[in-house]
Write an enzyme that holds these catalytic residues in place. Structure first.
Site, short mmCIF file in Angstrom:
data_model
loop_
_atom_site.label_atom_id
_atom_site.label_comp_id
_atom_site.label_asym_id
_atom_site.label_seq_id
_atom_site.Cartn_x
_atom_site.Cartn_y
_atom_site.Cartn_z
N SER A 597 -15.77 2.91 64.02
CA SER A 597 -15.80 3.06 65.12
C SER A 597 -14.64 3.30 66.89
CB SER A 597 -16.96 3.46 66.06
OG SER A 597 -17.97 4.44 66.93
N TYR A 610 -23.90 -2.14 68.93
CA TYR A 610 -22.82 -1.42 68.09
C TYR A 610 -21.29 -1.24 68.38
CZ TYR A 610 -21.63 2.99 66.05
OH TYR A 610 -20.57 3.87 65.41
#
Length: 729
Positions: A597, A610
């Site tokens: 990401s 995350y």
């Protein structure tokens, strides 16, 4: 007239009502389809049917006799009008005036090939379907309907040492024996002479090849085809040797779990051995029928003789690789050694066969690796350029085994001489057909495992790879979601169909698999399933991931860290290291893509677990690139916020984000409307000002496994619309 109850060894499918009112070509299609639907009548892509009919000449408006005959390529079971050639009968017959006989092999081959080039001059109504080499076999028989089938039972007679005597004994004067020769103009002339010399004959046995029969009525021709096959099959059944078939059992079969375990370990290694020239896709057959042969006393002798019918060895090569592994006493390492030695010897033997039999104008030698491998206790593995081809190769060798069984029951099996086999395999006309084949798709020989394929980026990636010809494994934690994606791909690219009664695996270009990437046993089980389906793996793309916001799912912050790192980091590590075992066994270049990401490079509030897990995933990409080199390229795909189709953005999270960013919405808005609003908001923060979609990510994932970035490894490719905060520093 025959009825269904009269047949035991074939299915009688004729329906008078279905044929009523059909045109001649429609009735021919009907007959062809029901003949091709029964594998005991003819094999996939094999056999020819024809009908002579009166048509209106588009040039003169007058009635002319036209031969409708199955053209080059195609399959009787699925044939449609466009699969049939149409030719003027008078022009075909007139070609006899320019044909000359020749006993010398090279000269005879040349005139036979030259005559094929004349068939287009006899084409009726500009039909573009190329004519088959078998056209004269139908044209010169003076009957309206002709069937040329390849049934195992009749080929068993045709491939017997005393074929001529057996033909007379089984069929009397109904079928006339003809010695072996390649199909073509000269064989058509011989059949014409047979019809003249034996006016009561209903067909001919073509030694080593099959049967051709004729009638003046469509249904009568169909009935006759089945009666001939039934008669041969019953004769074989009467002489069946029971437990002593193939000389009796030499080896015991392993139970299913042990067979699967052996195959899971051996198949990738074997795939590497047979993929030296080009990568191959495998199909396993391990039912009792093939195991009876592979485990038998006579299997080594019969396997070495090779196949007889040209239709068979064009798919299976002249013979299979048989390895004398004892499943009761020998280890898997010993099996690997036998396979390595066997493949090496097979290649040498094949090259020797080519050099011994080639002519001055023969095409270049093709791949020398075996197409069929026989392993006692385990079964048969067939190889092809894709799953469909390997499955058909398995089917054809299954037919060859049944031919050998029948021939050994009633007499003694006799294969074609090597030179005759070579002249079929390397026929210039066959080479021309191969050259006309469409170019293979970029991923046509690749097995691509997409983990997270149930939706979002993973589903789009599965579709993107399938579009380029890949065999796609749709893996997901949710089995039903994985299956739904695989079903959609199968609906587009074809149904995987097993061959009835053979045990040949029926998977097609896509399969589904359930997997939990945090559990190594689950990952290994998933890869074992892939190996049994296709023979190995080539590319692995992991799009599965988890996003947990503070307080989500009632988890503590510590629990969120544990889950985030287990899925987003350890999951990729487990997948990569398990896949590497397969890649190393194959020795073939591979590619691994992990989805990270842009959050890994951009610190944000509210996504601590995350973001840090994705930062670790970025470094995991670099570490695995080092560990798995030089065989495997490892790269990362770093999306920005992809809202559409993502399970990470359920309705409540979308609403929370819209509220957080003060984006106007209504509670009555649909899920898609809410997601579009959030996606458009995120888009305005990028340089390109465009929403980022799963398809954008899939395009990058495909690029990383396509081979176009073969010199790129250890890199993270961002697909974020242009977030300057994530620029490389």
């Amino acid at each position: 007239m025959p009825s269904k109850k009269d047949f035991i060894h074939v299915d009688y499918s004729w329906d008078d009502a279905a044929v009523e009112g059909m045109s001649p070509i429609e009735a021919l299609i009907y007959r062809s389809n029901i003949l091709g639907d029964d594998q005991r009548i003819t094999n996939t892509g094999g056999g020819n049917t024809s009908a002579k009919a009166i048509e209106i000449d588009p040039l003169t408006g007058k009635e002319v006799e036209v031969l409708w005959v199955k053209g080059s390529g195609g399959d009787l079971r699925t044939s449609k009008p466009e699969n049939f050639s149409s030719l003027y009968m008078d022009k075909l017959v007139a070609l006899q005036d320019i044909y000359y006989s020749a006993d010398e092999v090279g000269v005879k081959t040349q005139i036979e090939d030259d005559m094929v080039g004349m068939y287009p001059h006899a084409t009726f109504n500009l039909n573009p379907r190329p004519s088959s080499i078998d056209t004269p076999l139908h044209a010169f028989v003076p009957y309206k309907h002709v069937d040329h089938m390849h049934p195992n039972s009749v080929i068993a007679v045709a491939a017997s040492k005393n074929c001529k005597e057996l033909t007379k004994k089984i069929f009397g004067d109904e079928l006339i024996w003809t010695e072996w020769q390649r199909p073509g103009f000269d064989l058509g002339l011989k059949l014409q002479s047979i019809c003249k010399d034996y006016p009561e004959a209903k067909g001919a046995i073509l030694a080593g090849h099959g049967v051709i029969n004729w009638a003046n009525d469509n249904k009568e021709c169909y009935d006759l085809s089945l009666e001939i096959i039934e008669k041969a099959a019953r004769y074989i059944e009467e002489h069946d040797k029971g437990e002593m078939t193939f000389g009796g059992q030499k080896y015991a079969k392993l139970d299913q779990d042990k067979r699967n375990a052996v195959l899971a370990e051996v198949l990738p290694y074997l795939r590497g051995l047979v993929s030296g020239e080009k990568k191959m896709i495998g199909t396993v057959q391990d039912d009792d029928t093939i195991l009876r042969f592979v485990n038998s006393v006579d299997a080594p002798r019969l396997a070495d003789l090779g196949t007889s019918c040209p239709d068979h060895f064009l798919r299976t090569k002249i013979k299979p690789l048989y390895v004398a592994w004892n499943p009761e006493t020998d280890s898997i390492d010993q099996l690997k050694t036998l396979l390595a030695e066997g493949v090496e010897q097979y290649k040498a033997d094949y090259s020797e066969y080519y050099e011994k039999c080639k002519h001055d104008n023969s095409p270049a030698q093709r791949a020398s690796s075996p197409s069929v491998c026989l392993i006692p206790g385990v079964g048969m593995v067939a190889w092809g350029k894709n799953k469909s081809e390997s499955r058909v190769t398995a089917e054809f060798y299954n037919c060859a085994v049944e031919v050998m069984r029948g021939a050994e029951a009633i007499d003694e099996y006799a294969a074609l001489p090597q030179q005759e086999a070579f002249d079929i395999e390397y026929w210039l006309l066959e080479e021309a057909k191969l050259q006309r084949m469409p170019k293979e798709a970029p991923l046509a020989r690749d097995i691509v495992v997409v983990i997270g394929a149930g939706d979002g980026i993973g589903k789009e990636t599965a579709f993107r790879c399938a579009k380029e010809g890949a065999h796609v494994v749709c893996a997901d934690l949710r089995a039903e979601a994985a299956q739904a994606t695989a079903d959609e791909l199968t609906a587009i690219y074809g149904q995987g169909i097993g061959v009835a009664g053979t045990g040949i695996s029926g998977c097609g270009p896509a399969i589904a698999a359930e997997v939990n990437i945090t559990d190594r046993d689950s990952v290994k089980a998933m890869f074992d399933k892939v190996i049994l389906a296709y023979g190995g793996i080539d590319k692995v793309i992991v799009t599965a991931g988890v996003f947990l916001a503070p307080g989500q799912a009632g988890m503590s912050n510590d629990q969120q860290f544990d889950v985030s790192f287990a899925v987003n980091v350890k999951g990729g590590y487990i997948v990569g290291t398990e896949a590497n075992e397969i890649w190393q066994a194959q020795g073939l270049k591979g590619a691994l893509v992990l989805t990270t990401s842009v959050n890994a490079a951009v610190s944000k509030k509210g996504s601590l677990a995350y973001d840090t897990s994705k930062a670790a995933a970025n470094h995991l990409v670099r570490e695995l690139a080092v560990e798995l080199s030089p065989l495997v390229n490892v790269n990362g795909l770093a999306p920005a916020t992809v809202v559409k189709g993502s399970t990470m953005f359920p309705r409540d999270r979308v609403i929370a984000s819209l509220t957080k960013y003060d984006v106007a919405f209504a509670q009555s808005d649909s899920d898609d409307e809410l997601r579009d609003k959030l996606a458009n908001f995120y888009a305005q923060r990028t340089l390109t000002k465009a929403p980022i979609t799963p398809a954008d990510q899939a395009e990058a994932a495909y690029l990383m496994v396509s081979g176009q970035l073969s010199k790129t490894t250890g890199q993270i490719i961002s697909v974020d619309g242009g977030l300057h905060e994530a620029f490389l520093r």
